[in-house]
Design a protein around this motif. Structure first.
Motif, PDB file in Angstrom:
ATOM      1  N   LEU A   1      -7.913  12.538   3.555  1.00 13.77           N
ATOM      2  CA  LEU A   1      -7.106  11.337   3.346  1.00 13.77           C
ATOM      3  C   LEU A   1      -6.611  11.241   1.903  1.00 13.77           C
ATOM      4  O   LEU A   1      -5.522  10.758   1.658  1.00 13.77           O
ATOM      5  N   GLY A   2      -7.416  11.664   0.959  1.00  7.27           N
ATOM      6  CA  GLY A   2      -6.937  11.817  -0.407  1.00  7.27           C
ATOM      7  C   GLY A   2      -6.877  10.585  -1.273  1.00  7.27           C
ATOM      8  O   GLY A   2      -6.843  10.703  -2.487  1.00  7.27           O
ATOM      9  N   HIS A   3      -6.805   9.388  -0.700  1.00  5.08           N
ATOM     10  CA  HIS A   3      -6.679   8.167  -1.500  1.00  5.08           C
ATOM     11  C   HIS A   3      -7.680   7.132  -0.996  1.00  5.08           C
ATOM     12  O   HIS A   3      -8.002   7.083   0.186  1.00  5.08           O
ATOM     13  N   GLN A   4      -8.109   6.273  -1.923  1.00  5.92           N
ATOM     14  CA  GLN A   4      -8.983   5.175  -1.535  1.00  5.92           C
ATOM     15  C   GLN A   4      -8.672   3.934  -2.356  1.00  5.92           C
ATOM     16  O   GLN A   4      -8.101   4.014  -3.436  1.00  5.92           O
ATOM     17  N   ALA A   5      -9.040   2.797  -1.799  1.00  8.88           N
ATOM     18  CA  ALA A   5      -8.869   1.520  -2.490  1.00  8.88           C
ATOM     19  C   ALA A   5     -10.095   0.657  -2.213  1.00  8.88           C
ATOM     20  O   ALA A   5     -10.795   0.858  -1.214  1.00  8.88           O
ATOM     21  N   ASP A   6     -10.330  -0.294  -3.082  1.00  2.81           N
ATOM     22  CA  ASP A   6     -11.426  -1.245  -2.942  1.00  2.81           C
ATOM     23  C   ASP A   6     -12.761  -0.523  -2.764  1.00  2.81           C
ATOM     24  O   ASP A   6     -13.505  -0.772  -1.815  1.00  2.81           O
ATOM     25  N   ASP A   7     -13.041   0.387  -3.678  1.00  2.00           N
ATOM     26  CA  ASP A   7     -14.300   1.153  -3.689  1.00  2.00           C
ATOM     27  C   ASP A   7     -14.588   1.870  -2.373  1.00  2.00           C
ATOM     28  O   ASP A   7     -15.718   1.910  -1.903  1.00  2.00           O
TER      29      ASP A   7
ATOM     30  N   GLU B   1       8.757  11.285  10.058  1.00  2.00           N
ATOM     31  CA  GLU B   1       8.997  12.191   8.946  1.00  2.00           C
ATOM     32  C   GLU B   1       8.773  11.467   7.623  1.00  2.00           C
ATOM     33  O   GLU B   1       8.662  12.089   6.583  1.00  2.00           O
ATOM     34  N   HIS B   2       8.704  10.141   7.683  1.00  3.00           N
ATOM     35  CA  HIS B   2       8.492   9.337   6.479  1.00  3.00           C
ATOM     36  C   HIS B   2       7.031   9.472   6.055  1.00  3.00           C
ATOM     37  O   HIS B   2       6.133   9.265   6.837  1.00  3.00           O
ATOM     38  N   ARG B   3       6.808   9.804   4.820  1.00  2.00           N
ATOM     39  CA  ARG B   3       5.458   9.948   4.279  1.00  2.00           C
ATOM     40  C   ARG B   3       5.375   9.141   2.998  1.00  2.00           C
ATOM     41  O   ARG B   3       6.153   9.350   2.066  1.00  2.00           O
ATOM     42  N   ASP B   4       4.425   8.189   2.958  1.00  2.00           N
ATOM     43  CA  ASP B   4       4.332   7.319   1.796  1.00  2.00           C
ATOM     44  C   ASP B   4       2.916   6.752   1.724  1.00  2.00           C
ATOM     45  O   ASP B   4       2.569   5.839   2.476  1.00  2.00           O
ATOM     46  N   SER B   5       2.105   7.285   0.837  1.00  2.00           N
ATOM     47  CA  SER B   5       0.711   6.845   0.752  1.00  2.00           C
ATOM     48  C   SER B   5       0.593   5.395   0.284  1.00  2.00           C
ATOM     49  O   SER B   5      -0.289   4.668   0.756  1.00  2.00           O
ATOM     50  N   ASN B   6       1.458   4.945  -0.605  1.00  2.00           N
ATOM     51  CA  ASN B   6       1.396   3.540  -1.042  1.00  2.00           C
ATOM     52  C   ASN B   6       1.733   2.594   0.103  1.00  2.00           C
ATOM     53  O   ASN B   6       1.121   1.531   0.240  1.00  2.00           O
ATOM     54  N   ALA B   7       2.691   2.977   0.928  1.00  2.00           N
ATOM     55  CA  ALA B   7       3.031   2.144   2.092  1.00  2.00           C
ATOM     56  C   ALA B   7       1.867   2.096   3.073  1.00  2.00           C
ATOM     57  O   ALA B   7       1.566   1.045   3.634  1.00  2.00           O
ATOM     58  N   MET B   8       1.191   3.234   3.272  1.00  2.00           N
ATOM     59  CA  MET B   8       0.044   3.254   4.185  1.00  2.00           C
ATOM     60  C   MET B   8      -1.098   2.389   3.637  1.00  2.00           C
ATOM     61  O   MET B   8      -1.773   1.712   4.399  1.00  2.00           O
ATOM     62  N   LYS B   9      -1.283   2.413   2.336  1.00  2.00           N
ATOM     63  CA  LYS B   9      -2.300   1.551   1.714  1.00  2.00           C
ATOM     64  C   LYS B   9      -1.987   0.086   2.005  1.00  2.00           C
ATOM     65  O   LYS B   9      -2.851  -0.675   2.441  1.00  2.00           O
ATOM     66  N   ASP B  10      -0.743  -0.311   1.762  1.00  2.00           N
ATOM     67  CA  ASP B  10      -0.352  -1.700   2.023  1.00  2.00           C
ATOM     68  C   ASP B  10      -0.496  -2.057   3.496  1.00  2.00           C
ATOM     69  O   ASP B  10      -0.954  -3.150   3.833  1.00  2.00           O
ATOM     70  N   LEU B  11      -0.119  -1.133   4.372  1.00  2.00           N
ATOM     71  CA  LEU B  11      -0.224  -1.385   5.818  1.00  2.00           C
ATOM     72  C   LEU B  11      -1.660  -1.606   6.250  1.00  2.00           C
ATOM     73  O   LEU B  11      -1.955  -2.546   6.989  1.00  2.00           O
ATOM     74  N   ILE B  12      -2.583  -0.735   5.827  1.00  2.00           N
ATOM     75  CA  ILE B  12      -3.968  -0.864   6.294  1.00  2.00           C
ATOM     76  C   ILE B  12      -4.621  -2.118   5.716  1.00  2.00           C
ATOM     77  O   ILE B  12      -5.393  -2.784   6.402  1.00  2.00           O
ATOM     78  N   ILE B  13      -4.307  -2.468   4.493  1.00  2.00           N
ATOM     79  CA  ILE B  13      -4.872  -3.697   3.918  1.00  2.00           C
ATOM     80  C   ILE B  13      -4.344  -4.913   4.675  1.00  2.00           C
ATOM     81  O   ILE B  13      -5.127  -5.785   5.083  1.00  2.00           O
TER      82      ILE B  13
END
Length: 183
Positions: A114-120, A158-170
């Motif tokens: 997954l490569g990225h994490q937020a909120d510990d 085809e759209h890839r955006d880790s910041n958007a996925m972060k916002d979506l899951i939160i």
């Protein structure tokens, strides 16, 4: 020896130019597919970030959702989002032991880093998948304590955006925490 007449060479070149321009116009997207469906504010009863999710949805005519529980006790709920009959996004809400981490939950859902994490580590995400753990959505059954885990996976974008996925899951996890499932 054949002679090319000047006006026929110009005519041929002009004809080739017109054909070339026509082919270029057809392939340059002048007739791009468009999204003919509206992106709803809720999928399978849970609010989603419409703008963030819209970026993951492909062009097409019809969007449908299908909610399904994978067990009789309704511990695992999936919402499949399809465009023209093709699975494009899946959201999930699943009750798992409270002591477990988001990393543990995601291990069974993806083979990718997954490569990225937020909120510990409460949220883990990549540019097309994201997983989270609720804070205030818990229940006890007998001696077991459960917490609700969440997931969003984009299958055909085809759209890839880790910041958007972060916002979506939160956003999705917060909506789940406010749902009747957490009362």
């Amino acid at each position: 020896m054949s002679r090319i007449r000047p006006h026929s060479a110009v005519a041929r070149a002009g004809g080739l130019l017109i054909i070339g321009l026509a082919l270029t116009a057809c392939s340059s997207g002048t007739s791009q597919e468009q999204r003919e469906y509206a992106v709803p504010e809720r999928f399978c009863g849970t609010a989603v970030d419409r703008d963030g999710l819209a970026a993951l949805l492909p062009p097409g005519k019809k969007l449908t959702t299908r909610e399904k529980y994978l067990d009789d006790k309704k511990l695992t709920e999936r919402c499949d989002i399809q465009v023209d009959g093709k699975l494009v996004v899946r959201t999930s809400r699943e009750w798992w032991p409270k002591k477990e981490s988001t990393d543990w939950f995601a291990t069974g859902k993806t083979r990718n880093d997954l490569g990225h994490q937020a909120d510990d580590g409460r949220f883990l995400y990549s540019d097309y998948e994201a997983f989270g753990k609720t804070e205030n959505c818990q229940r006890t059954t007998g001696a077991y304590e459960y917490a609700m885990f969440t997931g969003i996976q984009a299958y055909s974008s085809e759209h890839r955006d880790s910041n958007a996925m972060k916002d979506l899951i939160i956003h999705f996890t917060e909506a789940v925490e406010q749902s009747s499932d957490c009362d």
